[in-house]
Design an enzyme around this catalytic site. Structure first.
Site, PDB file in Angstrom:
ATOM      1  N   ILE A 129      55.382  29.481  20.551  1.00 10.51           N
ATOM      2  CA  ILE A 129      56.696  29.405  21.186  1.00 10.51           C
ATOM      3  C   ILE A 129      57.687  30.058  20.219  1.00 10.51           C
ATOM      4  O   ILE A 129      57.466  30.082  19.009  1.00 10.51           O
ATOM      5  CB  ILE A 129      57.121  27.964  21.564  1.00 10.51           C
ATOM      6  CG1 ILE A 129      57.020  27.016  20.367  1.00 10.51           C
ATOM      7  CG2 ILE A 129      56.302  27.447  22.719  1.00 10.51           C
ATOM      8  CD1 ILE A 129      57.456  25.587  20.701  1.00 10.51           C
ATOM      9  N   ASP A 130      58.757  30.621  20.765  1.00 12.17           N
ATOM     10  CA  ASP A 130      59.708  31.377  19.958  1.00 12.17           C
ATOM     11  C   ASP A 130      60.374  30.510  18.892  1.00 12.17           C
ATOM     12  O   ASP A 130      60.467  29.287  19.031  1.00 12.17           O
ATOM     13  CB  ASP A 130      60.792  31.994  20.843  1.00 12.17           C
ATOM     14  CG  ASP A 130      60.241  33.009  21.825  1.00 12.17           C
ATOM     15  OD1 ASP A 130      59.179  33.595  21.532  1.00 12.17           O
ATOM     16  OD2 ASP A 130      60.875  33.212  22.886  1.00 12.17           O
ATOM     17  N   MET A 131      60.895  31.164  17.868  1.00 14.32           N
ATOM     18  CA  MET A 131      61.535  30.476  16.748  1.00 14.32           C
ATOM     19  C   MET A 131      62.606  29.491  17.226  1.00 14.32           C
ATOM     20  O   MET A 131      62.628  28.334  16.811  1.00 14.32           O
ATOM     21  CB  MET A 131      62.161  31.504  15.799  1.00 14.32           C
ATOM     22  CG  MET A 131      62.901  30.890  14.631  1.00 14.32           C
ATOM     23  SD  MET A 131      63.565  32.104  13.470  1.00 14.32           S
ATOM     24  CE  MET A 131      64.962  32.730  14.412  1.00 14.32           C
ATOM     25  N   ARG A 143      62.595  33.674  29.201  1.00 13.20           N
ATOM     26  CA  ARG A 143      63.866  34.320  28.861  1.00 13.20           C
ATOM     27  C   ARG A 143      64.035  35.624  29.641  1.00 13.20           C
ATOM     28  O   ARG A 143      65.109  35.911  30.183  1.00 13.20           O
ATOM     29  CB  ARG A 143      63.924  34.570  27.359  1.00 13.20           C
ATOM     30  CG  ARG A 143      63.849  33.297  26.537  1.00 13.20           C
ATOM     31  CD  ARG A 143      63.518  33.563  25.072  1.00 13.20           C
ATOM     32  NE  ARG A 143      64.576  34.316  24.406  1.00 13.20           N
ATOM     33  CZ  ARG A 143      64.459  34.799  23.180  1.00 13.20           C
ATOM     34  NH1 ARG A 143      63.343  34.631  22.495  1.00 13.20           N
ATOM     35  NH2 ARG A 143      65.469  35.462  22.642  1.00 13.20           N
TER      36      ARG A 143
END
Length: 303
Positions: free
Chosen positions: A137-139, A237
């Site tokens: 998962i993204d930062m 996103r």
């Protein structure tokens, strides 16, 4: 090291040298190329340049690709929110702002560094840089992900991911008022041809499917739940921006004026899968961080 050369074309006239090289060298990221430039491995007409130097048509760009240094990861004593753990796997509630695995711009302080301190063993399927990492998962996305402690667990979990058995549900706050209760976005995602640092909906992309439903609706915002059918980079996103409802706080795909939530308002709230060894269906849920709930409360007070 081999010296490579490229003559700047008419269409590349007045383009930045790092942009020209990133368009030429798709297998290397722009940040990698910028690091080569900083190290003096890129020249224009035999002169060392800066990444933002604009090139003139006819100029000669020459570059050397430095040898990859072997990566040695040191365990780091970073606190982890462990939701579940057994001999085969862990379920982690990753905090917002933590990078999952090392990359060019993040050599320390990642989830992998923390896992190496916590665990004596992690699966080796994804190599030295990504031990145990089944999915990412993204930062600036918080929430749940599963980590494999051995190759047996990793193979089973990866297969569930490929066969769409591993269930992942997110919650997000988006700009705009979504009028309908549910929706399905089926649009291929690939590297944005105009900006290699971004993903986008492109015909040549990989299949990507996101389901969403409205949890709460406001005049200028919508609180939604998203379920991934596929797992492309930045999928939620990109998809929500594609249909006109970008995520609140998203620095890459969102609006310039947005609520300050320290990155996109996106939280991986639920994960479910079949345990590789026991074959038991396991389901886990985690509440969003305070910055997410505070943003929701702020929106509720507006209306």
């Amino acid at each position: 090291m081999t010296v490579n050369q490229h003559t700047v074309t008419e269409t590349e006239h007045k383009k930045r040298v790092d942009k020209i090289l990133s368009d030429l060298l798709h297998e290397h990221s722009r940040s990698q190329i910028q690091s080569w430039i900083e190290e003096g491995n890129v020249k224009v007409n035999d002169e060392i340049v800066k990444a933002n130097q604009k090139c003139q048509s006819g100029e000669m760009i020459s570059w050397e690709i430095p040898e990859t240094k072997p990566l040695v990861l040191d365990p780091e004593n970073i606190p982890l929110d462990i939701v579940y753990e057994d001999e085969d796997l862990l379920v982690i509630n990753k905090e917002k702002g933590m990078v999952v695995h090392p990359s060019a711009g993040h050599r320390t302080g990642t989830l992998v560094h923390a896992l190496l301190y916590h665990c004596t063993d992690l699966s080796g399927i994804n190599g030295v840089e990504r031990p145990g990492i089944v999915h990412r998962i993204d930062m600036d996305t918080s929430g749940l992900l599963v980590v494999a402690k051995n190759d047996f667990a990793h193979q089973h979990l990866s297969k569930q991911l490929q066969e769409k058995q591993l269930k992942r549900i997110y919650e997000a706050i988006v700009h705009g008022e979504i009028g309908h209760e549910t929706g399905l976005i089926d649009a291929p995602i690939g590297r944005d041809p105009k900006d290699r640092q971004k993903m986008g909906v492109v015909d040549s992309g990989k299949p990507a499917v996101t389901h969403f439903r409205v949890l709460e609706r406001f005049p200028k915002y919508t609180y939604v739940e998203c379920q991934l059918e596929t797992g492309r980079t930045h999928q939620i996103r990109v998809h929500m921006q594609y249909i006109g409802f970008p995520l609140v706080g998203d620095p890459k795909y969102g609006q310039r004026k947005s609520l300050d939530v320290h990155g996109q308002a996106l939280h991986a709230k639920q994960i479910a899968f079949i345990h590789p060894r026991t074959e038991e269906w396991m389901e886990f849920e985690a509440a969003p961080p305070a910055v997410f709930t505070e943003a929701l409360d702020q929106i509720r007070k507006m209306y």
